[in-house]
Scaffold this active site. Structure first.
Site, PDB file in Angstrom:
ATOM      1  N   SER A   1      45.524  27.719  39.911  1.00  0.00           N
ATOM      2  CA  SER A   1      44.080  27.646  39.687  1.00  0.00           C
ATOM      3  C   SER A   1      43.858  27.178  38.261  1.00  0.00           C
ATOM      4  CB  SER A   1      43.400  28.991  39.928  1.00  0.00           C
ATOM      5  OG  SER A   1      43.888  29.986  39.046  1.00  0.00           O
TER       6      SER A   1
ATOM      7  N   ARG B   1      49.629  39.703  40.145  1.00  0.00           N
ATOM      8  CA  ARG B   1      48.715  40.837  40.136  1.00  0.00           C
ATOM      9  C   ARG B   1      47.314  40.386  40.547  1.00  0.00           C
ATOM     10  NH1 ARG B   1      51.732  43.736  35.005  1.00  0.00           N
ATOM     11  NH2 ARG B   1      50.522  45.604  35.499  1.00  0.00           N
ATOM     12  N   TYR B   2      46.275  40.864  39.874  1.00  0.00           N
ATOM     13  CA  TYR B   2      44.918  40.482  40.270  1.00  0.00           C
ATOM     14  C   TYR B   2      44.518  39.137  39.643  1.00  0.00           C
ATOM     15  CZ  TYR B   2      43.916  45.064  42.269  1.00  0.00           C
ATOM     16  OH  TYR B   2      43.930  46.185  43.050  1.00  0.00           O
TER      17      TYR B   2
ATOM     18  N   GLY C   1      50.338  31.373  41.054  1.00  0.00           N
ATOM     19  CA  GLY C   1      50.714  32.456  41.967  1.00  0.00           C
ATOM     20  C   GLY C   1      51.308  31.846  43.219  1.00  0.00           C
TER      21      GLY C   1
ATOM     22  N   GLY D   1      49.615  28.614  44.964  1.00  0.00           N
ATOM     23  CA  GLY D   1      49.885  27.568  43.993  1.00  0.00           C
ATOM     24  C   GLY D   1      49.258  27.817  42.646  1.00  0.00           C
TER      25      GLY D   1
ATOM     26  N   GLY E   1      52.991  36.442  44.946  1.00  0.00           N
ATOM     27  CA  GLY E   1      53.451  37.244  43.822  1.00  0.00           C
ATOM     28  C   GLY E   1      52.365  37.398  42.782  1.00  0.00           C
TER      29      GLY E   1
ATOM     30  N   HIS F   1      39.016  34.088  41.702  1.00  0.00           N
ATOM     31  CA  HIS F   1      38.672  32.727  42.129  1.00  0.00           C
ATOM     32  C   HIS F   1      37.158  32.654  42.282  1.00  0.00           C
ATOM     33  CE1 HIS F   1      42.778  31.668  42.636  1.00  0.00           C
ATOM     34  NE2 HIS F   1      42.979  32.335  43.752  1.00  0.00           N
TER      35      HIS F   1
ATOM     36  N   CYS G   1      45.735  38.878  35.887  1.00  0.00           N
ATOM     37  CA  CYS G   1      47.201  38.767  35.942  1.00  0.00           C
ATOM     38  C   CYS G   1      47.896  39.894  35.190  1.00  0.00           C
ATOM     39  CB  CYS G   1      47.666  37.410  35.426  1.00  0.00           C
ATOM     40  SG  CYS G   1      46.960  36.015  36.340  1.00  0.00           S
TER      41      CYS G   1
END
Length: 217
Positions: free
Chosen positions: A160, A76-77, A147, A158, A74, A80, A176
């Site tokens: 970050s 948005r952008y 997320g 999970g 789930g 990482h 996000c």
């Protein structure tokens, strides 16, 4: 914890390929569902990349300077990259309570508790999933993202947490989907920490996180 075994705790050093991590998560989730593997918390670090959640708006991909992956989670952008601790949390919610909203809230609480152990006062924000704090200029800023995906009641993806990433890398996206607030990190807050420090804080806060997921069945 209602007699449930603690999840397997795995730390992978170095940079883990994102596509390989997705395959690994899917494989583990299927094994957990089938009763062929135990739950797992996997702490890793990725090379620079952007991930698109199921609600990603292409207009929020401002500069695809790094590879972009469909994550299947789930949201948005998200970015990482090196200096960011990523935690892939794979739990069986059939055993721990089939309440996805409670699970997401517990994930946020876990990171907030870990940050407190590292000397950072963090919090939730109404209407905005994630972990928030005040940056060096007193602005509300995002230090951690959540997320998740739940497949047959087994969790994937999970959290970050920004330890010491290059914050300019977030500039290629609207993180996000929230343009009004900056991102920050432990390093930017003047709270430098190693991954070992962060992992130890997450481990110390883990029992309270799992307790919040006790099934009421």
């Amino acid at each position: 914890m209602d007699g449930l075994a603690a999840p397997e705790w795995i730390i992978t050093d170095g940079l883990t390929d994102y596509a390989a991590a997705l395959v690994d998560m899917e494989t583990r989730a299927a094994a957990i569902h089938a009763g062929q593997a135990g739950e797992r918390i996997w702490l890793i670090e990725h090379p620079p990349l952007y991930t698109a959640g199921t609600s990603a708006d292409p207009a929020e991909l401002l500069d695809p300077r790094f590879p972009v992956y469909d994550a299947g989670r789930g949201g948005r952008y998200t970015y990482h990259g090196p200096g960011q601790r990523v935690g892939y949390v794979q739990l069986d919610l059939t055993k721990r309570g089939r309440d996805v909203r409670a699970y997401v809230s517990a994930l946020e609480g876990w990171v907030i508790d870990a940050l407190s152990l590292l000397g950072v006062a963090a919090r939730r924000a109404d209407g905005r999933i994630g972990i928030w704090t005040d940056d060096a200029n007193g602005r509300e800023a995002k230090i951690g993202a959540i997320g998740v995906r739940v497949k047959r009641w087994v969790t994937l993806h999970g959290l970050s947490l920004n330890v010491a990433p290059d914050l300019s890398h977030f500039g290629g996206i609207v993180p996000c989907g929230i343009a009004e607030f900056p991102v920050t990190s432990l390093a930017a807050l003047g709270r430098p920490a190693s991954f070992a420090d962060v992992d130890a804080a997450l481990a110390d806060a883990l029992p309270a996180f799992l307790d919040k997921l006790r099934s009421s069945d």
